[in-house]
Design an enzyme around this catalytic site. Structure first.
Site, PDB file in Angstrom:
ATOM      1  N   TYR A 122       0.831  -1.204   0.000  1.00  0.00           N
ATOM      2  CA  TYR A 122       0.000   0.000   0.000  1.00  0.00           C
ATOM      3  C   TYR A 122       0.872   1.264   0.000  1.00  0.00           C
ATOM      4  CZ  TYR A 122      -3.790  -3.170   1.348  1.00  0.00           C
ATOM      5  OH  TYR A 122      -4.711  -4.192   1.381  1.00  0.00           O
ATOM      6  N   ASN A 145     -13.019  -0.498  -4.614  1.00  0.00           N
ATOM      7  CA  ASN A 145     -12.851  -0.873  -6.008  1.00  0.00           C
ATOM      8  C   ASN A 145     -14.080  -1.653  -6.486  1.00  0.00           C
ATOM      9  OD1 ASN A 145     -12.024  -1.950  -8.470  1.00  0.00           O
ATOM     10  ND2 ASN A 145     -10.504  -3.316  -7.569  1.00  0.00           N
ATOM     11  N   CYS A 153      -6.990  -5.336  -6.991  1.00  0.00           N
ATOM     12  CA  CYS A 153      -6.711  -4.872  -5.634  1.00  0.00           C
ATOM     13  C   CYS A 153      -6.152  -5.993  -4.764  1.00  0.00           C
ATOM     14  CB  CYS A 153      -7.956  -4.246  -5.017  1.00  0.00           C
ATOM     15  SG  CYS A 153      -9.422  -5.275  -5.088  1.00  0.00           S
ATOM     16  N   HIS A 154      -6.363  -7.245  -5.158  1.00  0.00           N
ATOM     17  CA  HIS A 154      -5.804  -8.368  -4.393  1.00  0.00           C
ATOM     18  C   HIS A 154      -4.283  -8.397  -4.459  1.00  0.00           C
ATOM     19  CE1 HIS A 154      -6.407  -9.947  -8.484  1.00  0.00           C
ATOM     20  NE2 HIS A 154      -5.369 -10.728  -8.238  1.00  0.00           N
ATOM     21  N   GLU A 180      -2.451 -16.923  -9.178  1.00  0.00           N
ATOM     22  CA  GLU A 180      -1.521 -16.194 -10.028  1.00  0.00           C
ATOM     23  C   GLU A 180      -0.070 -16.592  -9.782  1.00  0.00           C
ATOM     24  OE1 GLU A 180      -2.122 -11.972  -9.811  1.00  0.00           O
ATOM     25  OE2 GLU A 180      -4.244 -12.138 -10.318  1.00  0.00           O
TER      26      GLU A 180
END
Length: 190
Positions: A122, A145, A153-154, A180
């Site tokens: 962040y 979001n 945002c993850h 991912e």
């Protein structure tokens, strides 16, 4: 009143995914989480659709959902199906942010630059926006979001390497990062 084309589809192991789009782009992408997700396979689709409609109206007030997909929502469904199947590709879909403050839009656009399979903290995301003390504000924009997964945002984590927060729950954020192949990494992205 703004018309949105809504789509609601189920992915095993993930649950119900809700998308809403204008002719220009996707304006909402949400996973029905918590009790809604766990009950999804037991609930008739009309009840899930009613819950999704309520969710869209809370998220995007002043809109009307037409429960028929358009070209954008069909493209989103296809891209998300490939993503959840482990394609190794980010679900790339045109976006149409119909709501959001100027600051939120800046944060969401910057999140789109975080590469698949990587993370940023962040604080570093705030610094990329020119805000040396803006980590908390960035976190709040992440939490608002409307197009999660597509606007990743993850991929934003805490500076200490922990996952931070996630609107759908930390277990979902962790699962998305695992899908991912990404691990929380607090090194700044240049």
């Amino acid at each position: 009143m703004l018309d949105l084309w809504g789509d609601l589809f189920f992915f095993p192991s993930w649950g119900w995914i809700l998308t809403a789009a204008t002719p220009k782009g996707l304006c909402a992408c949400h996973m029905l989480a918590g009790d809604e997700k766990s009950m999804a396979t037991k609930v008739p689709p009309m009840e899930v659709q009613r819950a999704a409609k309520t969710h869209v109206h809370r998220l995007l007030p002043g809109t009307r959902v037409l429960w028929q997909p358009n070209d954008v929502s069909l493209a989103a469904r296809e891209a998300l199906a490939a993503y959840f199947a482990g394609s190794g590709k980010h679900p790339d879909v045109p976006l149409d942010w119909i709501f959001g403050t100027a600051f939120q839009l800046r944060v969401w656009k910057e999140m789109c630059r975080i590469p698949f399979g990587t993370t940023v903290c962040y604080r570093d995301l705030a610094r990329r926006l020119g805000l040396s003390q803006g980590a908390r504000a960035v976190g709040q924009a992440c939490g608002r979001n409307p197009t999660a997964i597509v606007v990743p945002c993850h991929r934003v984590v805490a500076r200490n390497g922990s996952l931070g927060g996630y609107s759908w729950g930390i277990h979902i954020k962790k699962a998305l990062l695992a899908l991912e192949g990404g691990k929380p990494d607090t090194r700044p992205l240049s």
